[in-house]
Write a protein that holds these residues in place. Structure first.
Motif, PDB file in Angstrom:
ATOM      1  N   MET A   1     -37.763  24.641 -42.829  1.00 45.20           N
ATOM      2  CA  MET A   1     -37.790  23.170 -42.767  1.00 45.20           C
ATOM      3  C   MET A   1     -38.879  22.594 -43.326  1.00 45.20           C
ATOM      4  SD  MET A   1     -35.344  21.017 -41.876  1.00 45.20           S
ATOM      5  CE  MET A   1     -35.120  19.441 -41.363  1.00 45.20           C
ATOM      6  N   LEU A   2     -40.131  23.387 -42.968  1.00 42.41           N
ATOM      7  CA  LEU A   2     -41.527  22.607 -43.514  1.00 42.41           C
ATOM      8  C   LEU A   2     -41.537  22.894 -45.023  1.00 42.41           C
ATOM      9  CD1 LEU A   2     -44.156  21.788 -42.694  1.00 42.41           C
ATOM     10  CD2 LEU A   2     -44.871  24.252 -42.567  1.00 42.41           C
ATOM     11  N   ASP A   3     -40.849  23.744 -45.474  1.00 47.72           N
ATOM     12  CA  ASP A   3     -41.051  23.948 -47.016  1.00 47.72           C
ATOM     13  C   ASP A   3     -40.192  22.699 -47.802  1.00 47.72           C
ATOM     14  OD1 ASP A   3     -42.511  26.138 -46.897  1.00 47.72           O
ATOM     15  OD2 ASP A   3     -40.616  27.527 -47.319  1.00 47.72           O
ATOM     16  N   TYR A   4     -38.837  22.380 -47.150  1.00 48.95           N
ATOM     17  CA  TYR A   4     -38.154  21.217 -47.559  1.00 48.95           C
ATOM     18  C   TYR A   4     -39.080  19.949 -47.364  1.00 48.95           C
ATOM     19  CZ  TYR A   4     -34.479  17.904 -47.839  1.00 48.95           C
ATOM     20  OH  TYR A   4     -33.734  16.710 -48.178  1.00 48.95           O
ATOM     21  N   SER A   5     -39.574  19.715 -46.271  1.00 44.99           N
ATOM     22  CA  SER A   5     -40.381  18.599 -46.059  1.00 44.99           C
ATOM     23  C   SER A   5     -41.443  18.364 -47.162  1.00 44.99           C
ATOM     24  CB  SER A   5     -41.021  18.547 -44.698  1.00 44.99           C
ATOM     25  OG  SER A   5     -39.698  18.474 -43.607  1.00 44.99           O
ATOM     26  N   ALA A   6     -42.174  19.477 -47.219  1.00 39.12           N
ATOM     27  CA  ALA A   6     -43.383  19.338 -48.218  1.00 39.12           C
ATOM     28  C   ALA A   6     -42.916  19.142 -49.915  1.00 39.12           C
ATOM     29  CB  ALA A   6     -44.042  20.743 -48.095  1.00 39.12           C
ATOM     30  N   TRP A   7     -41.726  19.888 -50.086  1.00 40.58           N
ATOM     31  CA  TRP A   7     -41.108  19.428 -51.389  1.00 40.58           C
ATOM     32  C   TRP A   7     -40.722  18.031 -51.575  1.00 40.58           C
ATOM     33  CZ3 TRP A   7     -36.349  17.678 -52.527  1.00 40.58           C
ATOM     34  CH2 TRP A   7     -35.860  17.491 -53.811  1.00 40.58           C
ATOM     35  N   LEU A   8     -40.026  17.738 -50.414  1.00 39.05           N
ATOM     36  CA  LEU A   8     -39.758  16.166 -50.323  1.00 39.05           C
ATOM     37  C   LEU A   8     -40.731  15.298 -50.706  1.00 39.05           C
ATOM     38  CD1 LEU A   8     -37.058  14.773 -50.332  1.00 39.05           C
ATOM     39  CD2 LEU A   8     -37.127  14.346 -47.877  1.00 39.05           C
ATOM     40  N   ASN A   9     -42.022  15.470 -49.953  1.00 38.47           N
ATOM     41  CA  ASN A   9     -43.063  14.486 -49.868  1.00 38.47           C
ATOM     42  C   ASN A   9     -43.647  14.745 -51.138  1.00 38.47           C
ATOM     43  OD1 ASN A   9     -45.007  12.982 -48.857  1.00 38.47           O
ATOM     44  ND2 ASN A   9     -46.324  14.624 -48.496  1.00 38.47           N
ATOM     45  N   GLY A  10     -43.626  15.924 -51.961  1.00 34.63           N
ATOM     46  CA  GLY A  10     -44.014  15.975 -53.461  1.00 34.63           C
ATOM     47  C   GLY A  10     -43.295  15.110 -54.311  1.00 34.63           C
ATOM     48  N   ASP A  42     -31.806  21.879 -34.871  1.00 36.72           N
ATOM     49  CA  ASP A  42     -31.424  21.776 -33.270  1.00 36.72           C
ATOM     50  C   ASP A  42     -32.424  21.805 -32.513  1.00 36.72           C
ATOM     51  OD1 ASP A  42     -30.125  21.389 -30.807  1.00 36.72           O
ATOM     52  OD2 ASP A  42     -29.420  23.730 -31.105  1.00 36.72           O
ATOM     53  N   SER A  43     -32.703  21.042 -31.584  1.00 39.34           N
ATOM     54  CA  SER A  43     -34.092  21.045 -30.535  1.00 39.34           C
ATOM     55  C   SER A  43     -34.279  22.241 -30.033  1.00 39.34           C
ATOM     56  CB  SER A  43     -33.939  19.812 -30.048  1.00 39.34           C
ATOM     57  OG  SER A  43     -33.056  20.040 -28.972  1.00 39.34           O
ATOM     58  N   SER A  44     -33.146  22.967 -29.694  1.00 39.75           N
ATOM     59  CA  SER A  44     -33.329  24.148 -29.149  1.00 39.75           C
ATOM     60  C   SER A  44     -33.841  25.346 -29.854  1.00 39.75           C
ATOM     61  CB  SER A  44     -32.117  24.599 -28.104  1.00 39.75           C
ATOM     62  OG  SER A  44     -31.091  24.837 -28.953  1.00 39.75           O
ATOM     63  N   VAL A  45     -33.391  25.246 -31.023  1.00 42.65           N
ATOM     64  CA  VAL A  45     -33.571  26.186 -32.087  1.00 42.65           C
ATOM     65  C   VAL A  45     -35.134  25.994 -32.637  1.00 42.65           C
ATOM     66  CG1 VAL A  45     -33.265  27.203 -34.353  1.00 42.65           C
ATOM     67  CG2 VAL A  45     -31.353  26.382 -32.980  1.00 42.65           C
ATOM     68  N   ALA A  46     -35.610  24.516 -32.692  1.00 42.97           N
ATOM     69  CA  ALA A  46     -36.905  24.393 -32.893  1.00 42.97           C
ATOM     70  C   ALA A  46     -37.968  24.707 -31.762  1.00 42.97           C
ATOM     71  CB  ALA A  46     -37.043  22.828 -33.228  1.00 42.97           C
ATOM     72  N   ASP A  52     -41.942  31.163 -30.240  1.00 42.06           N
ATOM     73  CA  ASP A  52     -42.436  32.470 -30.986  1.00 42.06           C
ATOM     74  C   ASP A  52     -43.584  32.456 -31.691  1.00 42.06           C
ATOM     75  OD1 ASP A  52     -39.920  33.687 -30.222  1.00 42.06           O
ATOM     76  OD2 ASP A  52     -38.747  33.532 -32.235  1.00 42.06           O
ATOM     77  N   TRP A  53     -43.831  31.317 -32.531  1.00 44.29           N
ATOM     78  CA  TRP A  53     -45.046  31.073 -33.288  1.00 44.29           C
ATOM     79  C   TRP A  53     -46.178  30.885 -32.274  1.00 44.29           C
ATOM     80  CZ3 TRP A  53     -48.757  27.273 -32.936  1.00 44.29           C
ATOM     81  CH2 TRP A  53     -49.525  27.139 -34.093  1.00 44.29           C
ATOM     82  N   THR A  54     -46.102  30.418 -31.158  1.00 43.80           N
ATOM     83  CA  THR A  54     -47.225  30.271 -29.965  1.00 43.80           C
ATOM     84  C   THR A  54     -47.660  31.691 -29.441  1.00 43.80           C
ATOM     85  OG1 THR A  54     -45.785  29.449 -28.407  1.00 43.80           O
ATOM     86  CG2 THR A  54     -47.026  27.794 -29.491  1.00 43.80           C
TER      87      THR A  54
END
Length: 69
Positions: A1-10, A42-46, A52-54
């Motif tokens: 999702m982060l990649d998509y957001s970065a692409w959209l911002n660009g 989905d907020s539970s997936v996020a 996992d990241w933390t």
């Protein structure tokens, strides 16, 4: 999702610069979208992905803290 957001911002930045510097360039009137509908995670997936990241970051931090002693 982060990649998509970065692409959209660009894409918006590209169009804004194009509109400012080109006589024929126009800033989009409507939101840009790849599939025509907004994708929301989905907020539970996020929450699970963040947990996992933390956990991975904490393990790496504890490993580096143990090495310096």
């Amino acid at each position: 999702m982060l990649d998509y957001s970065a692409w959209l911002n660009g894409a918006y930045v590209f169009r804004a610069i194009n509109a400012a510097l080109s006589k024929n360039g126009k800033y989009p009137e409507e939101q840009l979208s790849v599939s025509g509908e907004e994708k929301e995670e989905d907020s539970s997936v996020a929450a699970m992905r963040f947990a996992d990241w933390t956990n991975a970051a904490n393990k790496a931090f504890k490993g580096k803290a143990g090495e310096s002693k």
